[in-house]
Design an enzyme around this catalytic site. Structure first.
Site, PDB file in Angstrom:
ATOM      1  N   ARG A 223       0.855  -1.187   0.000  1.00 61.20           N
ATOM      2  CA  ARG A 223       0.000   0.000   0.000  1.00 61.20           C
ATOM      3  C   ARG A 223       0.892   1.238   0.000  1.00 61.20           C
ATOM      4  O   ARG A 223       1.978   1.235   0.619  1.00 61.20           O
ATOM      5  CB  ARG A 223      -0.903   0.035   1.246  1.00 61.20           C
ATOM      6  CG  ARG A 223      -2.019  -0.982   1.241  1.00 61.20           C
ATOM      7  CD  ARG A 223      -3.104  -0.669   0.217  1.00 61.20           C
ATOM      8  NE  ARG A 223      -4.225  -1.608   0.272  1.00 61.20           N
ATOM      9  CZ  ARG A 223      -4.369  -2.671  -0.531  1.00 61.20           C
ATOM     10  NH1 ARG A 223      -3.462  -2.934  -1.461  1.00 61.20           N
ATOM     11  NH2 ARG A 223      -5.435  -3.452  -0.416  1.00 61.20           N
ATOM     12  N   HIS A 271      -1.273   0.115  -9.759  1.00 61.77           N
ATOM     13  CA  HIS A 271      -1.891  -0.842  -8.818  1.00 61.77           C
ATOM     14  C   HIS A 271      -2.409  -2.088  -9.560  1.00 61.77           C
ATOM     15  O   HIS A 271      -3.588  -2.420  -9.470  1.00 61.77           O
ATOM     16  CB  HIS A 271      -3.021  -0.162  -8.026  1.00 61.77           C
ATOM     17  CG  HIS A 271      -3.342  -0.889  -6.740  1.00 61.77           C
ATOM     18  ND1 HIS A 271      -3.672  -0.237  -5.563  1.00 61.77           N
ATOM     19  CD2 HIS A 271      -3.400  -2.211  -6.425  1.00 61.77           C
ATOM     20  CE1 HIS A 271      -3.917  -1.126  -4.614  1.00 61.77           C
ATOM     21  NE2 HIS A 271      -3.753  -2.330  -5.115  1.00 61.77           N
TER      22      HIS A 271
HETATM   23  P1  NAP Z   1      -1.160 -11.902   4.735  1.00 56.87           P
HETATM   24  O1  NAP Z   1      -1.264 -13.309   4.271  1.00 56.87           O
HETATM   25  O2  NAP Z   1      -2.084 -11.439   5.796  1.00 56.87           O
HETATM   26  O3  NAP Z   1       0.360 -11.675   5.204  1.00 56.87           O
HETATM   27  C1  NAP Z   1       0.767 -10.567   5.914  1.00 56.87           C
HETATM   28  C2  NAP Z   1       2.208 -10.757   6.364  1.00 56.87           C
HETATM   29  O4  NAP Z   1       2.666  -9.528   6.969  1.00 56.87           O
HETATM   30  C3  NAP Z   1       2.361 -11.849   7.424  1.00 56.87           C
HETATM   31  O5  NAP Z   1       3.543 -12.570   7.211  1.00 56.87           O
HETATM   32  C4  NAP Z   1       2.453 -11.044   8.725  1.00 56.87           C
HETATM   33  O6  NAP Z   1       3.191 -11.690   9.757  1.00 56.87           O
HETATM   34  C5  NAP Z   1       3.203  -9.826   8.257  1.00 56.87           C
HETATM   35  N1  NAP Z   1       2.974  -8.689   9.165  1.00 56.87           N
HETATM   36  C6  NAP Z   1       1.827  -8.019   9.414  1.00 56.87           C
HETATM   37  N2  NAP Z   1       2.023  -7.055  10.330  1.00 56.87           N
HETATM   38  C7  NAP Z   1       3.318  -7.107  10.674  1.00 56.87           C
HETATM   39  C8  NAP Z   1       4.133  -6.392  11.584  1.00 56.87           C
HETATM   40  N3  NAP Z   1       3.630  -5.399  12.328  1.00 56.87           N
HETATM   41  N4  NAP Z   1       5.423  -6.747  11.696  1.00 56.87           N
HETATM   42  C9  NAP Z   1       5.955  -7.759  10.967  1.00 56.87           C
HETATM   43  N5  NAP Z   1       5.226  -8.480  10.063  1.00 56.87           N
HETATM   44  C10 NAP Z   1       3.935  -8.165   9.922  1.00 56.87           C
HETATM   45  O7  NAP Z   1      -1.344 -10.895   3.509  1.00 56.87           O
HETATM   46  P2  NAP Z   1      -1.123 -11.178   1.948  1.00 56.87           P
HETATM   47  O8  NAP Z   1      -2.245 -11.943   1.379  1.00 56.87           O
HETATM   48  O9  NAP Z   1       0.244 -11.706   1.765  1.00 56.87           O
HETATM   49  O10 NAP Z   1      -1.224  -9.680   1.388  1.00 56.87           O
HETATM   50  C11 NAP Z   1      -0.399  -8.640   1.854  1.00 56.87           C
HETATM   51  C12 NAP Z   1      -0.850  -7.303   1.333  1.00 56.87           C
HETATM   52  O11 NAP Z   1      -0.567  -7.173  -0.059  1.00 56.87           O
HETATM   53  C13 NAP Z   1      -2.346  -7.010   1.396  1.00 56.87           C
HETATM   54  O12 NAP Z   1      -2.745  -6.631   2.701  1.00 56.87           O
HETATM   55  C14 NAP Z   1      -2.520  -5.909   0.381  1.00 56.87           C
HETATM   56  O13 NAP Z   1      -2.417  -4.644   1.001  1.00 56.87           O
HETATM   57  C15 NAP Z   1      -1.342  -6.089  -0.572  1.00 56.87           C
HETATM   58  N6  NAP Z   1      -1.783  -6.441  -1.943  1.00 56.87           N
HETATM   59  C16 NAP Z   1      -1.440  -5.625  -2.969  1.00 56.87           C
HETATM   60  C17 NAP Z   1      -1.827  -5.959  -4.254  1.00 56.87           C
HETATM   61  C18 NAP Z   1      -1.417  -5.140  -5.433  1.00 56.87           C
HETATM   62  O14 NAP Z   1      -1.890  -5.377  -6.537  1.00 56.87           O
HETATM   63  N7  NAP Z   1      -0.520  -4.200  -5.296  1.00 56.87           N
HETATM   64  C19 NAP Z   1      -2.570  -7.134  -4.490  1.00 56.87           C
HETATM   65  C20 NAP Z   1      -2.880  -7.923  -3.402  1.00 56.87           C
HETATM   66  C21 NAP Z   1      -2.485  -7.587  -2.128  1.00 56.87           C
HETATM   67  P3  NAP Z   1       2.689 -13.091  10.405  1.00 56.87           P
HETATM   68  O15 NAP Z   1       2.811 -14.112   9.295  1.00 56.87           O
HETATM   69  O16 NAP Z   1       3.636 -13.347  11.488  1.00 56.87           O
HETATM   70  O17 NAP Z   1       1.264 -12.874  10.816  1.00 56.87           O
HETATM   71  C1  GLV Z   2      -5.230  -5.389  -3.825  1.00 57.04           C
HETATM   72  O1  GLV Z   2      -4.609  -4.397  -3.634  1.00 57.04           O
HETATM   73  C2  GLV Z   2      -5.642  -6.299  -2.797  1.00 57.04           C
HETATM   74  O2  GLV Z   2      -5.498  -5.977  -1.616  1.00 57.04           O
HETATM   75  O3  GLV Z   2      -6.120  -7.387  -3.147  1.00 57.04           O
END
Ligand code: NAP
Ligand code: GLV
Length: 308
Positions: A223, A271
């Site tokens: 983000r 994005h």
């Molecule tokens: P997820 O499965 O919830 O993984 C989040 C990771 O971040 C976990 O490993 C978590 O640690 C870690 N984390 C969270 N807070 C933390 C902190 N304070 N300190 C250290 N580590 C922390 O999420 P995801 O599915 O991988 O997605 C991540 C993000 O990608 C989404 O929230 C979204 O904003 C972004 N995204 C962007 C796009 C795009 O097109 N640009 C598309 C999709 C998603 P733990 O494993 O220990 O809980």
């Molecule tokens: C895209 O940014 C998502 O959070 O899936």
């Protein structure tokens, strides 16, 4: 069962017909302001608060991985409402492609070769050495681990940072605030794929960016609010950061005239690193709705106290 659909952009019809094909008995409708007829579930992207307070609503399914646009409503969200994020749903592969492209492009010095081409220059440039090019991934969840697997496959040394320790083949796990400095100091390329929470907002501030080794490369696919954009620009322009690939911004669309548009060392994409794929996402959501209707547990429930 009654299901609401809400997404601020695009035509709802293909989404409704796809969802209906998976849940033929469900009554589906597009939610509009003022709708008060009770419903059980909602499938949403960037929903207004009124929708989240809809009568009867038990569970809201987010059409994305990041739930920051829902949790920003804070205390005004109904206490008993369950929030479910997309679990990969085809985003992992897209993220792996995007981040691998960005890391490989910088590692293989493609920006330098592009500059040479502009001057019709045929010149050897010393390649980077993978042994001195560790890649750090902030966030080792669903998407971070998929990115890590892809980079490991190319032979990069990968470090991952998360709240809890991870045991991922080929990845060194760094945990929590105590190990953040060591993690940053060991990242020749830094990838941010964290959820946006109060703890992670602004994490790529000037102080933390300065902890990266000189000449590091930054990739943000999480983000825009993770980054202090002025600090990143200043550090790119003074050479501490060699360049950046940015898919997300504090203001989207990135405003005309924003300095990132014209900074040659920064690559901007709108994005699109991992978009929501309609068929696979609605198949996943429909499967979870069927499980809930059968009283079975589902994956992807958001922990409001953690913020993701
Ligand atoms: P997820 O499965 O919830 O993984 C989040 C990771 O971040 C976990 O490993 C978590 O640690 C870690 N984390 C969270 N807070 C933390 C902190 N304070 N300190 C250290 N580590 C922390 O999420 P995801 O599915 O991988 O997605 C991540 C993000 O990608 C989404 O929230 C979204 O904003 C972004 N995204 C962007 C796009 C795009 O097109 N640009 C598309 C999709 C998603 P733990 O494993 O220990 O809980
Ligand atoms: C895209 O940014 C998502 O959070 O899936």
């Amino acid at each position: 069962m009654k299901i609401l659909f809400y997404a601020p952009e695009g035509r709802p019809e293909p989404w409704l017909s796809e969802l209906q094909s998976h849940l033929p008995d469900a009554q589906l409708r597009v939610w509009h302001e003022g709708d008060q007829e009770p419903a059980d579930y909602a499938v949403v992207w960037h929903p207004p608060l009124a929708l989240l307070n809809h009568p009867g609503l038990k569970t809201v399914f987010n059409l994305g991985a990041g739930v920051d646009a829902i949790l920003r409503h804070g205390e005004q969200l109904p206490a008993g409402l369950d929030i479910v994020r997309l679990d990969d749903a085809g985003m992992g592969d897209q993220m792996a492609e995007y981040v691998s492209w960005a890391v490989l492009g910088y590692f293989r010095r493609m920006p330098d070769f592009a500059r040479q081409q502009q001057q019709a220059q045929w010149r050897f440039l010393k390649p980077n050495d993978k042994r001195q090019f560790p890649v750090g991934i902030l966030g080792m969840g669903v998407l971070g681990q998929r990115i890590a697997a892809s980079l490991s496959h190319f032979g990069f040394q990968v470090n991952g940072w998360s709240r809890s320790a991870k045991s991922v083949p080929g990845v060194t796990s760094f945990v929590g605030d105590e190990q953040l400095d060591a993690f940053l100091g060991a990242s020749r390329a830094l990838v941010c794929i964290l959820p946006l929470t109060p703890a992670t907002e602004g994490i790529l501030n000037r102080a933390n960016l300065e902890k990266l080794p000189a000449g590091s490369y930054v990739i943000n696919v999480a983000r825009g609010q993770h980054v202090d954009e002025d600090a990143l620009l200043a550090l790119v322009q003074n050479g501490h950061i060699a360049g950046a690939t940015l898919d997300v911004f504090r203001t989207e669309p990135l405003p005309p005239g924003h300095p990132f548009w014209s900074e040659p060392r920064i690559t901007v994409t709108p994005h699109i690193a991992a978009v929501t794929l309609r068929q696979v996402s609605l198949e996943q959501i429909a499967g979870k709705i069927r499980k809930l209707e059968n009283g079975e547990p589902i994956a992807g429930l958001v922990d409001r106290t953690k913020g993701y």
